[in-house]
Design an enzyme around this catalytic site. Structure first.
Site, mmCIF file in Angstrom:
data_model
loop_
_atom_site.group_PDB
_atom_site.id
_atom_site.type_symbol
_atom_site.label_atom_id
_atom_site.label_comp_id
_atom_site.label_asym_id
_atom_site.label_seq_id
_atom_site.Cartn_x
_atom_site.Cartn_y
_atom_site.Cartn_z
ATOM 1 N N TYR A 82 -9.842 14.377 27.419
ATOM 2 C CA TYR A 82 -11.151 14.261 26.779
ATOM 3 C C TYR A 82 -11.391 12.830 26.292
ATOM 4 C CZ TYR A 82 -14.876 16.220 23.729
ATOM 5 O OH TYR A 82 -16.053 16.546 23.122
ATOM 6 N N HIS A 111 -4.197 11.345 -3.220
ATOM 7 C CA HIS A 111 -4.607 9.997 -2.845
ATOM 8 C C HIS A 111 -5.772 10.003 -1.849
ATOM 9 C CE1 HIS A 111 -3.034 5.666 -1.844
ATOM 10 N NE2 HIS A 111 -4.349 5.757 -1.702
ATOM 11 N N HIS A 128 -10.847 7.548 0.663
ATOM 12 C CA HIS A 128 -10.711 8.522 -0.422
ATOM 13 C C HIS A 128 -11.853 9.539 -0.300
ATOM 14 C CE1 HIS A 128 -8.504 5.303 -3.102
ATOM 15 N NE2 HIS A 128 -7.827 5.616 -2.014
ATOM 16 N N HIS A 144 -8.194 3.998 6.091
ATOM 17 C CA HIS A 144 -7.800 4.796 4.922
ATOM 18 C C HIS A 144 -9.038 5.026 4.057
ATOM 19 C CE1 HIS A 144 -6.154 6.094 1.197
ATOM 20 N NE2 HIS A 144 -6.226 4.927 0.596
HETATM 21 P P1 13P Z 1 -7.331 -2.166 -1.810
HETATM 22 O O1 13P Z 1 -8.655 -2.727 -2.338
HETATM 23 O O2 13P Z 1 -6.171 -2.964 -2.349
HETATM 24 O O3 13P Z 1 -7.340 -2.048 -0.321
HETATM 25 O O4 13P Z 1 -7.118 -0.734 -2.440
HETATM 26 C C1 13P Z 1 -8.004 0.311 -2.198
HETATM 27 C C2 13P Z 1 -7.317 1.613 -2.044
HETATM 28 O O5 13P Z 1 -7.967 2.562 -1.678
HETATM 29 C C3 13P Z 1 -5.881 1.766 -2.317
HETATM 30 O O6 13P Z 1 -5.421 3.014 -1.880
#
Ligand code: 13P
Length: 226
Positions: free
Chosen positions: A214, A161, A100, A98
């Site tokens: 691939y 997000h 940002h 994940h």
């Molecule tokens: P954490 O440090 O709790 O993993 O949070 C970071 C984050 O990007 C939450 O979306």
């Protein structure tokens, strides 16, 4: 902790540091998980919450069982709910990242999906990277929205997000994360310059089929395209 467990925990930390080096995350933003081994029931390793990547050591990485019990000296990432939901429901997910990252998150803030603006969208399993509906971070609602957006896909945006990517191991998840951010950048720039031409569903079906040979392998059949 045996040597192979230590090595996998270190691989989680190295992945976080790579994300930072590539400008895809910084500080404590984002989180990473990977299954403990071939036995899916063994659970997964997850980054701790709110700990800068440059200070993280293998003992800080949290071991989470598939029923959600956490073991270790640190508290798990606040996004434990969606990492757990993905590991429970997507057998094809060995690693989850994940971020940002700037352009993916810019589109997520516009609540736009990434459409078939470039054939590499097909790497993610279909003709778009969807944008999951907004819900508060760390909630079951966000997990449910995200799983819906990930159906038949290896990545999705989350409104206001960021980005979530599924891989068959940490290196693949990292490569796909860079690719998703590049696609977001291309789409955003194309939108700034005009109205991008999109590839047809027929053409994207051809591309997705080609990518199966691939090296990206099949996706979980329990999560077909909706
Ligand atoms: P954490 O440090 O709790 O993993 O949070 C970071 C984050 O990007 C939450 O979306």
């Amino acid at each position: 902790m045996n040597d192979s467990e230590r090595a996998l925990r270190q691989q989680v930390i190295d992945t976080c540091r790579q994300l930072e080096a590539r400008g895809l995350n910084q500080g404590t933003s984002g989180n990473v998980s990977v299954r403990c081994g071939a036995d899916a029931a063994a659970g997964f390793f997850l980054t701790p919450t709110n700990l800068p990547y440059d200070r993280m050591v293998p003992e800080d990485v949290v071991h989470v069982t598939l029923d959600g019990r956490c073991m270790g000296r640190c508290r798990p990432s606040s996004e434990l709910p969606f990492h757990l939901a993905i590991m429970q429901q997507r057998r094809d997910a060995i690693a989850v990242i994940h971020t940002h990252s700037t352009h993916a998150t810019t589109l997520a803030c516009l609540r736009k999906e990434i459409p078939a603006v470039h054939y590499l969208v097909g790497l993610f399993g279909g003709n778009s990277l969807r944008c999951a509906e907004y819900a508060t971070f760390g909630t079951p609602e966000l997990s449910a929205n995200l799983l819906r957006a990930l159906a038949g896909r290896r990545a999705a945006l989350m409104a206001n997000h960021g980005l979530v990517v599924i891989g068959s191991d940490l290196p693949q998840a990292l490569a796909l994360t860079s690719e998703a951010e590049t696609l977001a950048t291309i789409y955003w720039r194309a939108l700034c310059a005009g109205q991008p031409a999109l590839l047809s569903d027929t053409e994207m079906a051809v591309v997705v089929t080609k990518f199966r040979d691939y090296g990206y392998g099949p996706m979980d059949a329990s999560n077909p395209n909706p």
